[in-house]
Design a protein around this motif. Structure first.
Motif, mmCIF file in Angstrom:
data_model
loop_
_atom_site.group_PDB
_atom_site.id
_atom_site.type_symbol
_atom_site.label_atom_id
_atom_site.label_comp_id
_atom_site.label_asym_id
_atom_site.label_seq_id
_atom_site.Cartn_x
_atom_site.Cartn_y
_atom_site.Cartn_z
ATOM 1 N N GLN A 73 0.840 -1.191 0.000
ATOM 2 C CA GLN A 73 0.000 0.000 0.000
ATOM 3 C C GLN A 73 0.875 1.240 0.000
ATOM 4 O O GLN A 73 1.879 1.315 0.685
ATOM 5 N N SER A 74 0.428 2.239 -0.751
ATOM 6 C CA SER A 74 1.144 3.498 -0.783
ATOM 7 C C SER A 74 0.879 4.285 0.496
ATOM 8 O O SER A 74 -0.076 4.023 1.233
ATOM 9 N N LEU A 75 1.727 5.281 0.726
ATOM 10 C CA LEU A 75 1.574 6.092 1.936
ATOM 11 C C LEU A 75 0.239 6.849 1.968
ATOM 12 O O LEU A 75 -0.419 6.885 3.020
ATOM 13 N N LYS A 132 -2.699 6.456 4.894
ATOM 14 C CA LYS A 132 -3.256 7.580 5.645
ATOM 15 C C LYS A 132 -4.782 7.578 5.573
ATOM 16 O O LYS A 132 -5.470 7.859 6.572
ATOM 17 N N LEU A 133 -5.327 7.271 4.399
ATOM 18 C CA LEU A 133 -6.782 7.193 4.276
ATOM 19 C C LEU A 133 -7.351 6.095 5.171
ATOM 20 O O LEU A 133 -8.378 6.292 5.838
ATOM 21 N N LEU A 134 -6.698 4.940 5.190
ATOM 22 C CA LEU A 134 -7.152 3.855 6.057
ATOM 23 C C LEU A 134 -7.055 4.242 7.530
ATOM 24 O O LEU A 134 -7.934 3.895 8.325
ATOM 25 N N THR A 135 -6.002 4.973 7.878
ATOM 26 C CA THR A 135 -5.846 5.403 9.273
ATOM 27 C C THR A 135 -6.959 6.356 9.674
ATOM 28 O O THR A 135 -7.583 6.205 10.737
ATOM 29 N N TRP A 136 -7.254 7.344 8.840
ATOM 30 C CA TRP A 136 -8.324 8.286 9.156
ATOM 31 C C TRP A 136 -9.681 7.603 9.193
ATOM 32 O O TRP A 136 -10.532 7.927 10.034
ATOM 33 N N LEU A 137 -9.892 6.645 8.306
ATOM 34 C CA LEU A 137 -11.145 5.911 8.321
ATOM 35 C C LEU A 137 -11.276 5.097 9.602
ATOM 36 O O LEU A 137 -12.366 5.028 10.201
ATOM 37 N N VAL A 142 -16.676 9.483 1.560
ATOM 38 C CA VAL A 142 -15.660 10.057 0.668
ATOM 39 C C VAL A 142 -14.364 9.248 0.740
ATOM 40 O O VAL A 142 -13.750 8.920 -0.285
ATOM 41 N N LEU A 143 -13.935 8.910 1.948
ATOM 42 C CA LEU A 143 -12.705 8.129 2.104
ATOM 43 C C LEU A 143 -12.839 6.752 1.463
ATOM 44 O O LEU A 143 -11.920 6.267 0.782
ATOM 45 N N ARG A 144 -13.975 6.105 1.666
ATOM 46 C CA ARG A 144 -14.170 4.770 1.093
ATOM 47 C C ARG A 144 -14.256 4.821 -0.432
ATOM 48 O O ARG A 144 -13.754 3.919 -1.118
ATOM 49 N N LEU A 145 -14.887 5.851 -0.974
ATOM 50 C CA LEU A 145 -14.966 5.971 -2.429
ATOM 51 C C LEU A 145 -13.591 6.252 -3.024
ATOM 52 O O LEU A 145 -13.272 5.745 -4.114
ATOM 53 N N LEU A 146 -12.776 7.037 -2.338
ATOM 54 C CA LEU A 146 -11.408 7.243 -2.809
ATOM 55 C C LEU A 146 -10.633 5.931 -2.829
ATOM 56 O O LEU A 146 -9.911 5.631 -3.791
ATOM 57 N N LEU A 147 -10.758 5.159 -1.762
ATOM 58 C CA LEU A 147 -10.069 3.868 -1.715
ATOM 59 C C LEU A 147 -10.574 2.929 -2.799
ATOM 60 O O LEU A 147 -9.799 2.178 -3.398
ATOM 61 N N LEU A 148 -11.872 2.970 -3.065
ATOM 62 C CA LEU A 148 -12.466 2.054 -4.040
ATOM 63 C C LEU A 148 -12.139 2.441 -5.468
ATOM 64 O O LEU A 148 -11.713 1.590 -6.275
ATOM 65 N N LEU A 149 -12.333 3.705 -5.817
ATOM 66 C CA LEU A 149 -12.242 4.129 -7.210
ATOM 67 C C LEU A 149 -10.841 4.586 -7.602
ATOM 68 O O LEU A 149 -10.425 4.360 -8.741
ATOM 69 N N TRP A 150 -10.118 5.208 -6.675
ATOM 70 C CA TRP A 150 -8.799 5.742 -7.025
ATOM 71 C C TRP A 150 -7.690 4.734 -6.739
ATOM 72 O O TRP A 150 -6.807 4.516 -7.565
ATOM 73 N N TYR A 151 -7.745 4.103 -5.559
ATOM 74 C CA TYR A 151 -6.669 3.186 -5.169
ATOM 75 C C TYR A 151 -7.007 1.722 -5.439
ATOM 76 O O TYR A 151 -6.186 0.853 -5.141
ATOM 77 N N LYS A 152 -8.207 1.444 -5.954
ATOM 78 C CA LYS A 152 -8.602 0.071 -6.309
ATOM 79 C C LYS A 152 -8.427 -0.874 -5.120
ATOM 80 O O LYS A 152 -7.807 -1.944 -5.219
ATOM 81 N N ALA A 153 -8.971 -0.465 -3.966
ATOM 82 C CA ALA A 153 -8.798 -1.247 -2.735
ATOM 83 C C ALA A 153 -9.690 -2.474 -2.683
ATOM 84 O O ALA A 153 -9.581 -3.271 -1.744
ATOM 85 N N ASN A 181 -0.677 -9.655 3.486
ATOM 86 C CA ASN A 181 -0.042 -9.176 2.267
ATOM 87 C C ASN A 181 -0.798 -9.565 1.003
ATOM 88 O O ASN A 181 -0.353 -9.217 -0.092
ATOM 89 N N GLN A 182 -1.906 -10.279 1.135
ATOM 90 C CA GLN A 182 -2.660 -10.652 -0.061
ATOM 91 C C GLN A 182 -3.250 -9.413 -0.723
ATOM 92 O O GLN A 182 -3.874 -8.587 -0.053
ATOM 93 N N PRO A 183 -3.061 -9.254 -2.018
ATOM 94 C CA PRO A 183 -3.651 -8.091 -2.698
ATOM 95 C C PRO A 183 -5.165 -8.241 -2.779
ATOM 96 O O PRO A 183 -5.700 -9.359 -2.759
ATOM 97 N N PRO A 184 -5.890 -7.126 -2.841
ATOM 98 C CA PRO A 184 -7.348 -7.220 -2.953
ATOM 99 C C PRO A 184 -7.765 -7.827 -4.284
ATOM 100 O O PRO A 184 -7.077 -7.698 -5.297
ATOM 101 N N THR A 185 -8.879 -8.514 -4.260
ATOM 102 C CA THR A 185 -9.408 -9.110 -5.475
ATOM 103 C C THR A 185 -9.902 -8.019 -6.422
ATOM 104 O O THR A 185 -10.677 -7.155 -6.008
ATOM 105 N N PRO A 186 -9.435 -8.012 -7.675
ATOM 106 C CA PRO A 186 -9.893 -6.970 -8.615
ATOM 107 C C PRO A 186 -11.407 -7.043 -8.806
ATOM 108 O O PRO A 186 -11.996 -8.118 -8.920
ATOM 109 N N LEU A 187 -12.040 -5.876 -8.837
ATOM 110 C CA LEU A 187 -13.486 -5.784 -8.988
ATOM 111 C C LEU A 187 -13.832 -5.364 -10.409
ATOM 112 O O LEU A 187 -13.226 -4.440 -10.960
ATOM 113 N N GLY A 188 -14.813 -6.069 -11.004
ATOM 114 C CA GLY A 188 -15.351 -5.656 -12.282
ATOM 115 C C GLY A 188 -16.346 -4.523 -12.114
ATOM 116 O O GLY A 188 -16.542 -3.973 -11.026
ATOM 117 N N LEU A 189 -17.017 -4.194 -13.201
ATOM 118 C CA LEU A 189 -17.976 -3.097 -13.162
ATOM 119 C C LEU A 189 -19.129 -3.417 -12.220
ATOM 120 O O LEU A 189 -19.536 -2.571 -11.408
#
Length: 264
Positions: free
Chosen positions: A1-3, A7-12, A48-59, A135-143
């Motif tokens: 995970q990037s820094l 930070k988003l996860l910490t604030w959430l 807002v934080l969850r949408l950023l993680l979902l759409l921008w960081y592909k969490a 350390n497992q990466p998140p499962t990629p989500l389709g549309l």
């Protein structure tokens, strides 16, 4: 995970830890208007934080809590004396000839602070499994799955909006929230190859559907009398259960009125 993602996860995580306290404290100081204001602000920030993680960081499918709690007893490194020449599992253990029971040898016993009660092999296996899980990466989500997760993330905002439009006594907010939760789970159920944390999160969301029995107006009209009657019967006729059910009967009405306990 990037820094920035960390930070988003910490604030959430911080928001989820303080939301109940913020609601109750604001209600005590500024009354109902302040209470609902802080509820809307916290839910808006979380969305807002969850949408950023979902759409921008592909969490991917986001879990609760956002950050996995640290199990310190599993994260302790082996004692320095265990890291020497006798660091292999065979040198640290003795296998009984008749019982085949694995026992730790006295020479490799660690200090009291870092001692654990399993065999070295069990500890190494548990540490490796936990490291793989974290350390497992998140499962990629389709549309379809992205839409489902977006529905789950924005459901609290839509529920608050419906409360403002139709009031707390109306069935429409309750039904709208239930439809959104069920729709999100139905769309996510087609997702395959989920990792362990994501499967546990979907099970948690499914179990949380039972909260609709405790949410107004269903609770006020149907569940309250039946739940209190069941708790009273358990307290009166089952020995020892009253120590749990009687305080629960006293606490349930207050708990049911706190938004972040039963809706957040």
């Amino acid at each position: 995970q990037s820094l920035p993602q960390q930070k988003l996860l910490t604030w959430l995580s911080v928001l989820e830890c303080v939301e109940v306290f913020a609601e109750m404290g604001t209600a005590r100081v500024w009354g109902e208007m302040g209470r609902w204001t802080i509820i809307v602000l916290i839910q808006l920030a979380k969305a807002v934080l969850r949408l950023l993680l979902l759409l921008w960081y592909k969490a991917g499918t986001q879990t609760s809590p956002p950050i996995v709690p640290l199990k310190r007893e599993q994260q302790q490194p082996l004692h320095p004396q265990d890291m020497g020449d006798n660091s292999s599992g065979k040198d640290q253990t003795y296998v009984g000839r008749r019982s085949s029971r694995v026992m730790r040898s006295l020479q490799s016993t660690p200090s009291l602070q870092s001692r654990h009660w399993g065999s070295p092999q069990q500890r190494e296996e548990s540490q490796s499994r936990r490291a793989e899980e974290v350390n497992q990466p998140p499962t990629p989500l389709g549309l379809q799955e992205t839409i489902a997760e977006s529905i789950y993330v924005t459901r609290p905002l839509l529920h608050l909006l419906s409360l403002g439009m139709w009031g707390q006594r109306s069935w429409k907010p309750w039904l709208l929230s239930a439809v959104l939760d069920i729709s999100s789970l139905s769309l996510l159920s087609d997702l395959k190859d989920l990792n362990r944390r994501e499967r546990a999160e979907l099970r948690r969301r499914t179990i949380l559907l039972l909260y609709y029995l405790l949410r107004s107006p269903f609770y006020d009209r149907y569940s309250e009398g039946r739940i209190l009657l069941l708790l009273r019967l358990l307290a009166d006729y089952v020995p020892g259960v009253g120590f749990v059910t009687r305080p629960l009967m006293d606490y349930l009405p207050a708990w049911q009125k706190i938004y972040f306990y039963n809706w957040g």
